[in-house]
Write a protein that holds these residues in place. Structure first.
Motif: not given
Length: 550
Positions: A17-24, A46-55
Motif C-alpha cells: 500500500d504505497s499510499s499509507a501515511p508516513g510510508h516511504a 536485486g529481489v532483496t533490495h525491493l525495499d529501497r526508497p524511490v526518491r
C-alpha cells in the motif's frame, strides 16, 4: 525466490500500500502501482533490495544517464541506448550503481524481448535491481503518478513532523513529568521507549507491541552491548535508536527506542520523536527536583504492591532491570508510617541512604501519603532483623512518631505483595504511641493482638454497631445518673471474673460491688456466670477503648 532467473519475481498490484501515511515509497510500491503493473513487471536481479526508497523517477535514452542523477532514482528506459558490447553495458551499470540509482526498469518491447545476459550479469554484480516490462507502458504517466505520491508523502511527513513538535512543546509547557514524556514518545512512535540512567538501569519503560518481559529481560547486558553516542543514531547489535539526555555537558542517561518485533527499521519521524523526547526529558529533569531513580522506585513499588503488572514475568523483568537482584534472594517488605503533617521527602532520602550503608539492595518509595515502603532483597544467609532494626532506629531518630512495620520474609518475588500487605496490616493495627516491643524498634505481625486488631477495624461500622449493642445501655445509664458502672464492669472483666479482686481494684466493699454487678446484669440483660457473655463484653470494652483513641 530465485534471483538468478530472468522471471524471478512477478509483483502483484496488491502487494504493498504505497499510499499509507508516513510510508516511504519503495521500489516494490512503485512496481505495484496499476500504471506499472499493467506492464507485467518481472524482477530479474536485486529481489532483496525491493525495499529501497524511490526518491524520484527518471526517464532516459542516454548512454550516460548517471550524470543527470543524484541517487535514489528509478530509471526507466526502452533499452534503445544500451551499448552493444559487454564492456559498455558494464560501464553503464557501474555508473548507475555508483550514483546510487534505486533500480533500472527496461521495457522489452522495442529493441529487446528478453534482457541481455551482459546486462543481467552486470546488475547482479553491482546489486542493482533490474526489472523488465513485458508490455508497453506510458513512462510519462508513471512519472506523474509516482512524483505525485512522493510529493504527497513529503507534505504529509512535514505535517506529521509539525504535529510531533507541537505535541512535545505542549508537554513541556504544561510541565509534564518524565513518565508523561516517555509515554507520549511510545504513543507517537508506536515503538517501545526506555529511559535508562548512567549505570544501565531501565528507569521507565513504555512498551508498544511487546511486553515488559520482552523489552527488559537481560536489560543491563543488552544495554552495555549498545555503545553510547553523542547524537541520535542506530547502535548496538539489536539496532536500537538511542539519544543522550544531557544538559550543559552533564549527561544523565539516554533514551532508547527499540525496534518493533515485525519491523526493525526506523524512519525520519522516529528520529524526530526521539530527539524531541530527549529534549523534553532534559526540561522535565530541570523542572522537577525528584530524581529519576526515586520516581522509578516509587512507581515500581506501587505497581508491585497493587499487582498492576500483566504477568509475574513482567514484574520480574522490570525490577531486575532496575538493579534489584531477583535470583537467589529473599524478599522482605518494610512500611514506615509518618505523622500526617509530615512530608515523606526527607524520610525517603534518609531511608535510602541508610539502606546503602547496610549494603542490602532495595527499592524505596512513597506508597501513599505519609507512608513509605521498602522492598529488601536479602542474600541467602543474610538475617533481616539487624537490618530492619538499623532502619527503624534511623527513622525514629529523624521522626520520633514514625511507626515501622514489617511483613514476613518470602522466597519468591511474586509473594512480595503479600509481605507488603502484612506490613500494612501491622501498621494499620498500631495506635499512636503504641509501646514498642522490648528490645526492638519495629512492629511485626505477631504483635497484633485483640486490641490492635480491633484498632485496625475501628472504622468498620459493624464493629461500632457491635460495641453500641453490647454497652450502649450501660453508657446511657452512667450518663443520665452520673454513675460509673462501666468502670466497675472493666474491673470485673480485667480480674477475669474474680469478684473479690475486682472489688479491691475499684476500692469498693464486696457488698457494694456485688450490688453494682447485679445492676449491670439487669441493664445489659446478661449473665456473668457465662464465660461466653463475659468474653463478648470484654471484646466490646476493648473496641470502645480503640474507638475513643484520637
Amino acid at each position: 525466490m530465485n534471483d538468478d532467473h530472468p522471471t524471478a519475481r512477478a509483483l502483484d498490484a496488491g502487494d504493498r500500500d504505497s499510499s499509507a501515511p508516513g510510508h516511504a515509497l519503495t521500489i516494490a510500491d512503485v512496481l505495484a502501482l496499476p500504471v506499472l503493473a499493467a506492464g507485467q513487471p518481472q524482477v530479474v536481479t536485486g529481489v532483496t533490495h525491493l525495499d529501497r526508497p524511490v526518491r524520484w523517477v527518471h526517464i532516459t535514452e542516454l548512454t550516460d544517464p548517471a550524470s543527470f542523477l543524484k541517487g535514489g532514482e528509478l530509471v526507466l528506459t526502452t533499452g534503445m541506448p544500451l551499448p552493444d558490447d559487454t564492456t559498455g553495458v558494464r560501464r553503464y551499470v557501474d555508473e548507475l550503481a555508483g550514483i546510487g540509482a534505486a533500480a533500472l526498469v527496461i521495457e522489452l518491447v522495442r529493441r529487446y524481448h528478453r534482457p541481455p545476459d551482459a546486462l543481467v550479469h552486470a546488475c547482479r554484480a553491482r546489486g542493482l535491481p533490474l526489472i523488465t516490462l513485458a508490455k508497453d507502458v506510458n513512462f510519462l504517466e508513471v512519472t506523474q503518478v509516482v512524483h505525485a505520491l512522493i510529493l504527497g508523502n513529503q507534505a504529509e511527513a512535514m505535517r506529521r513532523t509539525q504535529r510531533i513538535h507541537e505535541a512535545f512543546t505542549a508537554l513541556t509547557l504544561r510541565g509534564a513529568g518524565t513518565e508523561d514524556v516517555v509515554r507520549a514518545a511510545a504513543d507517537m512512535s508506536g515503538r517501545t521507549v526506555v529511559l535508562e540512567n548512567m549505570v544501565h538501569q531501565a528507569l521507565i519503560c513504555e512498551p508498544s507491541g511487546t511486553t515488559l518481559e520482552e523489552a527488559l529481560t537481560d536489560w543491563e547486558q543488552r544495554s552495555r552491548a549498545t555503545p553510547p553516542g553523542d547524537r541520535t543514531d542506530l547502535r548496538g547489535p539489536e539496532g536500537w535508536l538511542t539519544a543522550p539526555v544531557e544538559y550543559q555537558g552533564e549527561r544523565w542517561g539516554r533514551v532508547a527506542m527499540l525496534p518493533a518485533p515485525t519491523d526493525k527499521t526506523f524512519g525520519p519521524e522516529h528520529i524526530t520523536v526521539l530527539e524531541r523526547t530527549a529534549m523534553a526529558l532534559t526540561v522535565a529533569r530541570l523542572i522537577h527536583s525528584t530524581p529519576w531513580e526515586r520516581i522509578a522506585h516509587r512507581n515500581a513499588l506501587r505497581d508491585l504492591v497493587e499487582q498492576r503488572h500483566r504477568s509475574p514475568q513482567d514484574a520480574l523483568a522490570r525490577l531486575t532491570a532496575l538493579g534489584l537482584p531477583t535470583e537467589n534472594s529473599r524478599f522482605l517488605a518494610v512500611v514506615v508510617d509518618l505523622p500526617a503533617a509530615d512530608t515523606t521527602a526527607q524520610p525517603e532520602i534518609r531511608l535510602s541512604q541508610e539502606l546503602r550503608t547496610t549494603g542490602i539492595p532495595a527499592l524505596v518509595g512513597e506508597l501513599a501519603p505519609a507512608r513509605l515502603g521498602a522492598l529488601l532483597a536479602l542474600g541467602p544467609s543474610h538475617p533481616w532483623r539487624p537490618t530492619v532494626e538499623q532502619l527503624s532506629r534511623a527513622m525514629l531518630d529523624l521522626v520520633p512518631q514514625a511507626v515501622v512495620s514489617v511483613g514476613t520474609e518470602v522466597d519468591d518475588l511474586t509473594d512480595a505483595p503479600r509481605s507488603f500487605h502484612q506490613a500494612t496490616r501491622v501498621a494499620e493495627a498500631t495506635p499512636p504511641d503504641q509501646p514498642l516491643p522490648q528490645g526492638r524498634s519495629f512492629h511485626e505481625l505477631t504483635d497484633v493482638g485483640l486490641r490492635r486488631l480491633l484498632y485496625a477495624l475501628r472504622q468498620d461500622t459493624r464493629i461500632q454497631d457491635y460495641t453500641e449493642r453490647q454497652l450502649g445501655r450501660l453508657i446511657d445509664h452512667d450518663t443520665r445518673h452520673g454513675t460509673d458502672l462501666l468502670t466497675t464492669l472493666r474491673h470485673y472483666l480485667d480480674a477475669a471474673g474474680n469478684k473479690t479482686s475486682a472489688a479491691r481494684r475499684g476500692g469498693l466493699s464486696r457488698e457494694t460491688f456485688y450490688q453494682r454487678l447485679r445492676t449491670i446484669e439487669r441493664l445489659l440483660g446478661c449473665d456473668f456466670e457465662s464465660g461466653e457473655q463475659r468474653t463478648a463484653l470484654h471484646v466490646a470494652l476493648t473496641a470502645l477503648d480503640v474507638l475513643r483513641v484520637r
